[in-house]
Design an enzyme around this catalytic site. Structure first.
Site, PDB file in Angstrom:
ATOM      1  CG  ASP A  40      -1.772   1.204   1.352  1.00  0.00           C
ATOM      2  OD1 ASP A  40      -2.381   1.572   0.337  1.00  0.00           O
ATOM      3  OD2 ASP A  40      -1.850   1.819   2.435  1.00  0.00           O
ATOM      4  CB  SER A  41       0.162   4.799  -0.574  1.00  0.00           C
ATOM      5  OG  SER A  41      -1.051   4.808   0.147  1.00  0.00           O
ATOM      6  CG  HIS A  75      -6.946   5.491   5.077  1.00  0.00           C
ATOM      7  ND1 HIS A  75      -6.165   5.016   4.050  1.00  0.00           N
ATOM      8  CD2 HIS A  75      -6.110   6.121   5.952  1.00  0.00           C
ATOM      9  CE1 HIS A  75      -4.902   5.363   4.282  1.00  0.00           C
ATOM     10  NE2 HIS A  75      -4.843   6.017   5.422  1.00  0.00           N
TER      11      HIS A  75
END
Ligand code: DGL
Length: 266
Positions: free
Chosen positions: A10-11, A186
Site C-alpha cells: 500500500d502507499s 482507510h
C-alpha cells in the site's frame, strides 16, 4: 502446501485493513507488508508515478520470494494493476475487481456508489469493473480526499468527520444508490460513520474483505495455500518514517508491530 509469504503493499499504513482481513481469513499464511511512506499519498499522484512506485515495491517483494502479490491500495490497483500483471511473475490481485464483484451481487436496484481517492475515481476503474459484471449497473462516484487524513489523525468519531463524510456522500445518496463501495484502504475504519451517513438501507462493500476472499479462492485454485501448523511470520517494510508507521499502525491492527524495516529505492 506452500510456505512462501503473501506480499501485500500500500502507499502507507491504510493497507493494514487488507493485511488484517487476509490475516483473519487465512491465519496460517506468512505475510510481508510494504507501506510506501516515502511517496504517500498516492491518491493525488499521476498514473505514471503510482505505476513506477508500485513496480519497485513489487520487484522488492518478489526478491523476498513472495508467492502471491496483493495490491491493497485502491489507487495503485486502479492505475498500476495491468502493468504489474504484465511485469510480475507471481499471481497478482488488486482490490477493485473483488469489490466490484461483491457490489454487483449486492445491489438490487443496480445503482452503485463508489467513494475513493481522486486517482481511483478519476481512473473510472470501479465503474468499468461494475459494467463488466453487469452492464445495467449505474455507477455514481465521489472523490473524498479529506477522509484519509481524518482517519490517520484518529478522528473517527468526531462530529466534523461525520459532517465531511455527509458532504461528500450526499450527492450519491440523492441518486438512490442501494450499495456503496468503500474504495479506499482507510474507509473500512469509518464504517460506523458512513453507516450513519447512508442509513440502514444502503449496503457498504468493504474492498479489504472482498480482496481477502478472492485471495483465498485463488490460493486454493493455484494450490499455493499454506497448511502448515507453524506460527505465521509477519514482516513489515516501509520506505520512510518508521516511527510514524508504527504509531499509525496501532490504529489499524489490534496488535503491536514491534519492528518495521526501511527499504529505499533509487
Ligand atoms: N491507500 C490509498 C488508497 O486506497 C489511500 C491513501 C493514499 O492516497 O495514498 O487509495
Amino acid at each position: 502446501m506452500n510456505r512462501r509469504a503473501i506480499g501485500i503493499f500500500d502507499s502507507g499504513v491504510g493497507g493494514l485493513t487488507v493485511f488484517r482481513a487476509v490475516q483473519r481469513l487465512m491465519p496460517r499464511e506468512n505475510l510481508l507488508y510494504f507501506g510506501d511512506t516515502a511517496h504517500l499519498p498516492y491518491g493525488a499522484k499521476s498514473k505514471a508515478a503510482v505505476t513506477r512506485f508500485s513496480l519497485n515495491i513489487a520487484r522488492f517483494l518478489i526478491s523476498r520470494k513472495v508467492k502471491f502479490l496483493v495490491v491493497a491500495c485502491n489507487t495503485a490497483s486502479a492505475w498500476a494493476l495491468d502493468c504489474l500483471k504484465e511485469s510480475i511473475q507471481v499471481p497478482v490481485v488488486g482490490v477493485i475487481e473483488p469489490g466490484a464483484r461483491i457490489a454487483s451481487q449486492a445491489t438490487l436496484n443496480r445503482v452503485v456508489g463508489i467513494i475513493g481517492t481522486e486517482g481511483t475515481i478519476q481512473s473510472a476503474s470501479y465503474p468499468e469493473a461494475l459494467y463488466r459484471f453487469d452492464p445495467k449497473i449505474r455507477a455514481v462516484s465521489a472523490a473524498c480526499p479529506l477522509l484519509v487524513p481524518l482517519v490517520e489523525e484518529g478522528w473517527w468519531n468526531r462530529k466534523i468527520t461525520l459532517e465531511i463524510a455527509r458532504g461528500y456522500v450526499r450527492p450519491l445518496k440523492k441518486t438512490g444508490m442501494d450499495t456503496l463501495i468503500l474504495g479506499c484502504t482507510h474507509y473500512p475504519i469509518l464504517k460506523p460513520v458512513l453507516l450513519k451517513v447512508v442509513g440502514p438501507k444502503v449496503k457498504l462493500v468493504d474492498s479489504a474483505e472482498a480482496v481477502s476472499l478472492e485471495v483465498e479462492s485463488l490460493l486454493m485454485q493455484t494450490r499455493l495455500k499454506n497448511d502448515s501448523r507453524g506460527k505465521p511470520v509477519y514482516k513489515f517494510f516501509a520506505s520512510d518514517a518508521p516511527d510514524r508507521f508504527l504509531k499509525l499502525a496501532r490504529r489499524f491492527v489490534p496488535f503491536s508491530i514491534s519492528k518495521v524495516e526501511i527499504v529505499k529505492f533509487e
